[in-house]
Design a protein around this motif. Structure first.
Motif, PDB file in Angstrom:
ATOM      1  N   ASP A 127       0.870  -1.186   0.000  1.00 37.10           N
ATOM      2  CA  ASP A 127       0.000   0.000   0.000  1.00 37.10           C
ATOM      3  C   ASP A 127       0.896   1.221   0.000  1.00 37.10           C
ATOM      4  O   ASP A 127       2.117   1.112   0.039  1.00 37.10           O
ATOM      5  N   ARG A 128       0.276   2.378  -0.070  1.00 34.56           N
ATOM      6  CA  ARG A 128       1.066   3.595  -0.114  1.00 34.56           C
ATOM      7  C   ARG A 128       0.891   4.414   1.157  1.00 34.56           C
ATOM      8  O   ARG A 128       0.982   5.635   1.133  1.00 34.56           O
ATOM      9  N   SER A 129       0.637   3.717   2.286  1.00 36.81           N
ATOM     10  CA  SER A 129       0.334   4.478   3.504  1.00 36.81           C
ATOM     11  C   SER A 129       1.522   5.333   3.943  1.00 36.81           C
ATOM     12  O   SER A 129       1.341   6.355   4.595  1.00 36.81           O
ATOM     13  N   ALA A 130       2.746   4.928   3.560  1.00 38.58           N
ATOM     14  CA  ALA A 130       3.913   5.707   3.982  1.00 38.58           C
ATOM     15  C   ALA A 130       4.115   6.958   3.120  1.00 38.58           C
ATOM     16  O   ALA A 130       4.865   7.850   3.484  1.00 38.58           O
ATOM     17  N   ASP A 131       3.414   7.003   1.981  1.00 37.48           N
ATOM     18  CA  ASP A 131       3.579   8.168   1.102  1.00 37.48           C
ATOM     19  C   ASP A 131       2.648   9.295   1.512  1.00 37.48           C
ATOM     20  O   ASP A 131       1.575   9.061   2.054  1.00 37.48           O
ATOM     21  N   MET A 176      -1.568  10.790  -4.787  1.00 32.63           N
ATOM     22  CA  MET A 176      -2.422  11.303  -5.862  1.00 32.63           C
ATOM     23  C   MET A 176      -1.687  11.263  -7.195  1.00 32.63           C
ATOM     24  O   MET A 176      -2.211  10.788  -8.203  1.00 32.63           O
ATOM     25  N   THR A 177      -0.437  11.793  -7.197  1.00 34.41           N
ATOM     26  CA  THR A 177       0.281  11.860  -8.472  1.00 34.41           C
ATOM     27  C   THR A 177       0.578  10.453  -8.974  1.00 34.41           C
ATOM     28  O   THR A 177       0.468  10.184 -10.172  1.00 34.41           O
ATOM     29  N   ALA A 178       0.894   9.529  -8.050  1.00 35.33           N
ATOM     30  CA  ALA A 178       1.197   8.169  -8.482  1.00 35.33           C
ATOM     31  C   ALA A 178      -0.035   7.514  -9.097  1.00 35.33           C
ATOM     32  O   ALA A 178       0.045   6.895 -10.159  1.00 35.33           O
ATOM     33  N   SER A 179      -1.199   7.674  -8.454  1.00 36.26           N
ATOM     34  CA  SER A 179      -2.358   6.977  -9.007  1.00 36.26           C
ATOM     35  C   SER A 179      -2.798   7.645 -10.311  1.00 36.26           C
ATOM     36  O   SER A 179      -3.253   6.963 -11.238  1.00 36.26           O
TER      37      SER A 179
END
Ligand code: UDP
Ligand code: MG
Length: 323
Positions: free
Chosen positions: A136-140, A146-149
């Motif tokens: 998951d991206r919880s650390a981001d 947002m930009t990654a997705s």
């Protein structure tokens, strides 16, 4: 003994201004490597290869020092900052000459180092490429998420074959790295290119931690460049879309003509100032966008045709070259 059972592993670590993160990371990597060797999962000839991407801080000096101290540490020192993707490529290509498989990981060790056991297990099963995918991206932060997705969404929409949330944390056999070397493109986007090569591959899921030391080296403009390279290197759909937009606009303008003729006939025509101005701006805008897209691809052709070296190595400390 087959090299699949107990391969020589080369862990490749790109470093750009990482003097703050490196002491902890080097220690963790050293532990992990000793642990893998002790468990008999990799050969005792395994090593860590740091790829110094033209750092401007004390990274090079620090790497030099630890490489002379630790028999498992090696480094290459690039002439200037060429960016994460090329620093990875330089490291992998160099490491592949001395090992059976490479694992790439970021210098801040945000990726869970323990997942290396799973990578190696997949390699033993015969996979030449093993992708690391974030659980998951919880650390981001919110912005990165947002930009990654948005990026992965756009990539899929444009028809590129790329795993969502894949990272540059992956295992590749030395053979796969050598065939990667045959792709001489100057606009490198490894996350798209490696799946494109078509090696038998597996996926390993890992947790992402927050960066402990130092700041992110991925500035917004570096992120944009990466996204842009990813899109323009793996999809020509934006070019084709220009044509579609053109056709749609032509149909729209036919409707506009019809509309103005009818209003003229029934005598309800207005001075037409608003429509004229809107049309001019809209057409102008669309033309500019289209030219921009064309320009972007031409820019890529330009950089590909120059056939410049993708990186240059200044100094090395490599297996067999330590005194
Ligand atoms: N990096 C690099 N060259 C650059 C920028 C970054 O080699 O021009 C390396 C950096 O040292 C790190 C990895 O790429 O090992 C990922 O960078 P970072 O952790 O700063 O990115 P983020 O995790 O924020 O996406
Ligand atoms: Mg990071």
């Amino acid at each position: 003994m087959s090299t699949k059972e107990k391969p020589i592993l080369g862990i490749v670590v790109p470093c750009y201004n990482e003097e703050e993160a490196l002491p902890d990371s080097a220690e963790a990597l050293d532990h992990k490597l000793s642990d893998l060797i002790e468990k008999g999962l990799v050969s005792e000839k395994s090593f860590v290869l740091f790829s110094n991407d033209g750092s401007k801080d004390g990274t090079a000096a620090y790497l030099n020092q630890i490489c002379h101290k630790n028999p498992h540490f090696y480094m290459i020192d690039l002439l200037k900052n060429v960016g994460h993707q090329y620093a990875l490529l330089a490291g992998m290509q160099t490491a592949a000459e001395f090992c059976d498989c490479v694992i790439t990981i970021d210098a801040d060790l945000q990726q869970d180092i323990e997942a290396m056991d799973d990578f190696l297990e997949a390699y033993r099963k015969g996979y030449e490429v093993v992708y690391g995918v974030r659980n998951d991206r919880s650390a981001d932060g919110f912005f990165k998420k947002m930009t990654a997705s948005a990026f992965y969404g756009l990539m899929h929409l444009l028809g590129a074959d790329i795993k969502s949330n894949s990272a540059d944390y992956r295992l590749m056999s030395a053979d796969a790295v050598r065939s990667l070397s045959e792709y001489g493109e100057s606009n490198l986007f490894l996350r798209g290119l490696i799946p494109y090569m078509g090696y038998p591959s597996d996926t390993v899921y890992f947790d992402v931690k927050e960066r402990q030391k130092g700041k992110s080296k991925y500035t917004f403009s570096k992120m944009l460049t990466l996204a842009f390279d990813g899109i323009t290197s793996f999809s020509d759909r934006p070019l084709k879309m220009i044509g579609t937009v053109g056709i749609l606009m032509f149909i729209f303008s036919l409707g506009m003509i019809l509309h103005s003729v009818i209003t003229y006939i029934i005598g309800a025509n207005q001075p037409g100032y608003t429509t004229t101005v809107i049309s001019i701006w809209m057409v102008g805008g669309l033309l500019m966008i289209s030219m921009g897209v064309l320009g972007a691809y031409i820019g890529k052709i330009y950089s590909e045709t120059k056939h410049r070296p993708r990186y240059q190595i200044k100094n090395t400390i490599l297996p067999g070259k330590k005194e």
